[in-house]
Scaffold this motif. Sequence first.
Motif, PDB file in Angstrom:
ATOM      1  N   VAL A 149       0.345   7.689   4.449  1.00 45.72           N
ATOM      2  CA  VAL A 149      -1.028   7.281   4.752  1.00 45.72           C
ATOM      3  C   VAL A 149      -1.200   5.783   4.535  1.00 45.72           C
ATOM      4  O   VAL A 149      -1.835   5.082   5.333  1.00 45.72           O
ATOM      5  CB  VAL A 149      -2.034   8.079   3.895  1.00 45.72           C
ATOM      6  N   GLY A 150      -0.618   5.274   3.446  1.00 42.14           N
ATOM      7  CA  GLY A 150      -0.679   3.836   3.200  1.00 42.14           C
ATOM      8  C   GLY A 150       0.015   3.041   4.288  1.00 42.14           C
ATOM      9  O   GLY A 150      -0.479   1.987   4.719  1.00 42.14           O
ATOM     10  N   LEU A 203       1.404  10.904   0.989  1.00 43.30           N
ATOM     11  CA  LEU A 203       0.342   9.919   0.744  1.00 43.30           C
ATOM     12  C   LEU A 203       0.848   8.493   0.959  1.00 43.30           C
ATOM     13  O   LEU A 203       0.080   7.618   1.376  1.00 43.30           O
ATOM     14  CB  LEU A 203      -0.214  10.078  -0.673  1.00 43.30           C
ATOM     15  N   GLY A 204       2.125   8.261   0.677  1.00 42.55           N
ATOM     16  CA  GLY A 204       2.697   6.960   1.002  1.00 42.55           C
ATOM     17  C   GLY A 204       2.669   6.690   2.491  1.00 42.55           C
ATOM     18  O   GLY A 204       2.453   5.554   2.931  1.00 42.55           O
ATOM     19  N   PRO A 213       0.819  -1.228   0.000  1.00 38.99           N
ATOM     20  CA  PRO A 213       0.000   0.000   0.000  1.00 38.99           C
ATOM     21  C   PRO A 213       0.843   1.265   0.000  1.00 38.99           C
ATOM     22  O   PRO A 213       0.411   2.291  -0.552  1.00 38.99           O
ATOM     23  CB  PRO A 213      -0.813  -0.126   1.300  1.00 38.99           C
ATOM     24  N   PHE A 251       0.050   4.096  -2.790  1.00 44.33           N
ATOM     25  CA  PHE A 251      -0.330   5.439  -2.343  1.00 44.33           C
ATOM     26  C   PHE A 251       0.751   6.461  -2.693  1.00 44.33           C
ATOM     27  O   PHE A 251       0.456   7.614  -3.021  1.00 44.33           O
ATOM     28  CB  PHE A 251      -0.584   5.436  -0.833  1.00 44.33           C
ATOM     29  N   ILE A 299       0.561   7.550  -6.379  1.00 42.97           N
ATOM     30  CA  ILE A 299      -0.581   8.455  -6.583  1.00 42.97           C
ATOM     31  C   ILE A 299      -0.290   9.835  -6.007  1.00 42.97           C
ATOM     32  O   ILE A 299      -0.523  10.868  -6.649  1.00 42.97           O
ATOM     33  CB  ILE A 299      -1.853   7.855  -5.958  1.00 42.97           C
ATOM     34  N   GLY A 300       0.237   9.864  -4.786  1.00 40.01           N
ATOM     35  CA  GLY A 300       0.537  11.145  -4.151  1.00 40.01           C
ATOM     36  C   GLY A 300       1.613  11.926  -4.874  1.00 40.01           C
ATOM     37  O   GLY A 300       1.507  13.156  -5.033  1.00 40.01           O
TER      38      GLY A 300
END
Length: 409
Positions: free
Chosen positions: A111-112, A108-109, A59, A63, A66-67
Amino acid sequence: MPIASIPSPSQGVWYLGFVPIRAYALCIVLGVVVAVWLSERRWRARGGQAGTMIDIAVPAVIFGLIGGRLYHVITDWQTYFGARAIKEPYQALFIWEGGLGIWGAVALGGVGVWLACRRRGLSLSAVADTVAPGIAFAQAIGRWGNWFNQELYGAPTTLPWGLEIDQQHGGEPGVLYHPTFLYESLWNLALGIALLVIGKRLGLRYGRLFALYVAGYTLGRFWIEGLRIDPVGGVDHAVEFLGLRLNQYTAIVLFVGALIYFWATRNKTGEEIVVSPEDADPAHPSSLADPEHEVATSTTSAADTSEEEGAKPASEPEEPVKSAESGRSAERVEPGEPAGSGEPAGSDEPVKPTESVKPLDSVEEPVKPAEPLEPLEPLEPVKSAKAVESAEAESEVKAEAVPEEKNSR
């Protein structure tokens, strides 16, 4: 005319049949592999379950991609949108063409990683400290993808390590540029080594090593970003405010925040969970765990067990001792041999050890009931040594008295 220079690759993509193999993507993948491998080793050294970092990386990478892409598109929107856009809007999805903002990738990584840690019941701070050096090494490798794409270069220079840039990528003939990709790669490599050394010597915990990574990276990124002049959105320079680029402001904010966190957690204590409460993880059996950690764990368990046995209370009741009659009834009596016969107590010959009688519970075949034994004669009580000596003395006195009586007659 420059004496020496760093040439740029003539191409950054190769084809395996009809499948394109892009150098930028290969650098990103190689960086991820190195980061996961190093993080897995460091996690197992802390006593964590084998395979944990591999599971968390899934994940985190998704993530992170995407981020990173979102940050790039938002901050460089002029490249894909507007009257002076040099690419079509749908090309904002083409990650393989380059354009990943490290700030968005880490945010965002993270967050994963947080979601994975929450699901497994692990401490986010422990995971962050574990992966910090690996992230720095991954960035050092990934920056070489910018070299293949001829992007993220700096201002013109006459230094012997100046970088050649093709005209189709914004360069001018005979002009060399600062290889900012190389500067950042070397900076991140040195940062990763420093984090390994500091983490080992100081034993930083509770996210403090990750805070040092953020502070160290942003410090280098600030001055490297100041050298860059690569075109953004079809214009010659990036959007600036008060003489600084947007990424420099981001670096300042994160640098200050990292230092504040590092100072605020200097006295933090408590337990960091590195083994999932559900453990063992069914996807990764204990046989895959670090052998050194297993040996240490088994040694500790054995020591704890011995301490518990040594601390057994003295008042614990012991097994009842069988009486002489009950023990005698279990012995086998041969026909014609008087019951209770045996060697005298004062015999010099060694007494042969009797065969141990198996407990009745361990006998596989049913035991036949024994024939009733004849009642035993009561044994005379054993006299003490003093009693025996006094009895012998009395018998001697009586023996001497008998002849005297005969003589008197």
